[in-house]
Design a protein around this motif. Structure first.
Motif, mmCIF file in Angstrom:
data_model
loop_
_atom_site.group_PDB
_atom_site.id
_atom_site.type_symbol
_atom_site.label_atom_id
_atom_site.label_comp_id
_atom_site.label_asym_id
_atom_site.label_seq_id
_atom_site.Cartn_x
_atom_site.Cartn_y
_atom_site.Cartn_z
ATOM 1 N N UNK A 121 0.868 -1.174 -0.067
ATOM 2 C CA UNK A 121 -0.095 -0.077 0.166
ATOM 3 C C UNK A 121 0.783 1.152 0.002
ATOM 4 N N UNK A 122 2.248 1.047 0.420
ATOM 5 C CA UNK A 122 3.136 2.255 0.233
ATOM 6 C C UNK A 122 2.907 2.966 -1.064
ATOM 7 N N UNK A 123 3.106 4.315 -1.443
ATOM 8 C CA UNK A 123 3.078 5.071 -2.518
ATOM 9 C C UNK A 123 4.407 4.726 -3.483
ATOM 10 N N UNK A 124 5.422 4.549 -2.749
ATOM 11 C CA UNK A 124 6.647 4.437 -3.702
ATOM 12 C C UNK A 124 6.934 3.006 -3.955
ATOM 13 N N UNK A 125 6.295 2.124 -3.631
ATOM 14 C CA UNK A 125 6.476 0.837 -3.770
ATOM 15 C C UNK A 125 6.474 0.142 -5.152
ATOM 16 N N UNK A 126 7.806 -0.123 -5.563
ATOM 17 C CA UNK A 126 7.880 -0.262 -7.077
ATOM 18 C C UNK A 126 6.861 -1.424 -7.546
ATOM 19 N N UNK A 127 6.403 -2.339 -6.804
ATOM 20 C CA UNK A 127 5.449 -3.392 -7.307
ATOM 21 C C UNK A 127 4.194 -2.869 -7.644
ATOM 22 N N UNK A 128 3.928 -1.686 -7.079
ATOM 23 C CA UNK A 128 2.391 -1.407 -7.541
ATOM 24 C C UNK A 128 2.566 -0.138 -8.622
ATOM 25 N N UNK A 129 3.761 0.299 -9.149
ATOM 26 C CA UNK A 129 3.770 1.021 -10.128
ATOM 27 C C UNK A 129 3.466 0.571 -11.259
ATOM 28 N N UNK A 130 2.583 1.127 -12.096
ATOM 29 C CA UNK A 130 2.121 0.651 -13.499
ATOM 30 C C UNK A 130 3.330 0.508 -14.446
ATOM 31 N N UNK A 131 3.520 -0.627 -15.218
ATOM 32 C CA UNK A 131 4.560 -1.080 -15.897
ATOM 33 C C UNK A 131 3.927 -1.031 -17.359
ATOM 34 N N UNK A 132 4.626 -0.699 -18.338
ATOM 35 C CA UNK A 132 4.052 -0.754 -19.734
ATOM 36 C C UNK A 132 4.846 -1.721 -20.480
ATOM 37 N N UNK A 133 4.338 -2.465 -20.954
ATOM 38 C CA UNK A 133 5.184 -3.545 -21.835
ATOM 39 C C UNK A 133 5.636 -2.907 -23.272
ATOM 40 N N UNK A 134 6.694 -3.320 -23.662
ATOM 41 C CA UNK A 134 7.375 -2.802 -24.803
ATOM 42 C C UNK A 134 8.368 -3.795 -25.262
ATOM 43 N N UNK A 135 9.004 -3.390 -26.483
ATOM 44 C CA UNK A 135 10.005 -4.244 -27.131
ATOM 45 C C UNK A 135 10.929 -3.363 -27.763
ATOM 46 N N UNK A 136 11.790 -2.576 -27.032
ATOM 47 C CA UNK A 136 12.642 -1.552 -27.710
ATOM 48 C C UNK A 136 14.154 -1.589 -27.638
ATOM 49 N N UNK A 137 14.692 -1.543 -28.854
ATOM 50 C CA UNK A 137 15.842 -1.728 -28.788
ATOM 51 C C UNK A 137 16.816 -0.665 -28.167
ATOM 52 N N UNK A 138 17.896 -0.946 -27.175
ATOM 53 C CA UNK A 138 18.746 0.098 -26.358
ATOM 54 C C UNK A 138 20.035 -0.371 -26.569
ATOM 55 N N UNK A 139 20.997 0.805 -26.379
ATOM 56 C CA UNK A 139 22.406 0.827 -26.136
ATOM 57 C C UNK A 139 22.429 1.120 -24.672
ATOM 58 N N UNK A 140 23.356 0.207 -24.076
ATOM 59 C CA UNK A 140 23.595 0.859 -22.408
ATOM 60 C C UNK A 140 25.149 0.705 -22.182
ATOM 61 N N UNK A 141 25.647 1.648 -21.300
ATOM 62 C CA UNK A 141 27.084 1.761 -21.145
ATOM 63 C C UNK A 141 27.062 2.277 -19.997
ATOM 64 N N UNK A 142 28.189 1.654 -19.185
ATOM 65 C CA UNK A 142 28.385 2.481 -17.549
ATOM 66 C C UNK A 142 28.673 3.867 -17.939
ATOM 67 N N UNK A 143 28.259 4.583 -16.733
ATOM 68 C CA UNK A 143 28.542 6.140 -16.760
ATOM 69 C C UNK A 143 29.991 6.541 -16.557
ATOM 70 N N UNK A 144 30.730 6.207 -17.006
ATOM 71 C CA UNK A 144 32.165 6.515 -16.662
ATOM 72 C C UNK A 144 32.756 7.215 -17.730
ATOM 73 N N UNK A 145 34.169 7.573 -17.567
ATOM 74 C CA UNK A 145 34.819 8.373 -18.866
ATOM 75 C C UNK A 145 35.102 7.126 -19.851
ATOM 76 N N UNK A 146 35.122 5.999 -19.461
ATOM 77 C CA UNK A 146 35.567 5.026 -20.498
ATOM 78 C C UNK A 146 34.485 3.977 -20.590
ATOM 79 N N UNK A 147 33.202 4.471 -20.418
ATOM 80 C CA UNK A 147 31.740 3.774 -20.311
ATOM 81 C C UNK A 147 31.714 3.228 -21.808
ATOM 82 N N UNK A 148 31.864 3.873 -22.944
ATOM 83 C CA UNK A 148 31.689 3.539 -24.105
ATOM 84 C C UNK A 148 32.260 2.367 -24.762
ATOM 85 N N UNK A 149 33.608 2.142 -24.025
ATOM 86 C CA UNK A 149 34.251 0.692 -24.427
ATOM 87 C C UNK A 149 33.599 -0.227 -23.785
#
Length: 113
Positions: free
Chosen positions: A7-35
């Motif tokens: 019942x808690x307001x910020x509980x991630x299990x009750x926040x609505x999730x939207x299904x999707x299928x989206x291509x992403x690129x992810x990298x660490x947020x560091x100076x050498x992250x793109x490597x």
């Protein structure tokens, strides 16, 4: 009086999730992250985070830059927002997914910005 966790307001299990299928690129947020960049697919998102599967393993607590690079398939209703085009997110959990062709990692992210 104590409130149940669900019942808690910020509980991630009750926040609505939207299904999707989206291509992403992810990298660490560091100076050498793109490597260390890897591609993946985002399968659901909410206002606070998302779930994606990527080819590369990262550590829990790592901050990632996640950038959408194209929609493979989107199943959103008119009321749903689109996934973020780019954002910073912390890895909250990670699990290895094995299939016959390749190894992938399921990643639970919480947005920072």
């Amino acid at each position: 009086m104590h409130r149940k966790r669900t019942e808690q307001k910020n509980d991630p299990r009750i926040i609505k999730r939207s299904p999707t299928e989206v291509a992403v690129i992810c990298s660490p947020f560091t100076s050498s992250g793109m490597n260390s960049a890897t591609d993946g697919v985002m399968y659901n998102f909410s206002t606070h985070g998302s779930y994606l599967e990527a080819r590369k393993k990262f550590n829990t607590g790592t901050i990632l830059i996640v950038r959408t690079v194209g929609h493979k398939k989107v199943s959103l209703s008119k009321e749903d927002a689109n996934p973020r085009l780019i954002g910073l997110a912390e890895i909250k959990w990670l699990k290895r997914i094995d299939d016959k062709e390749k190894h992938r990692y399921g990643i639970g992210l919480q947005y920072i910005l």
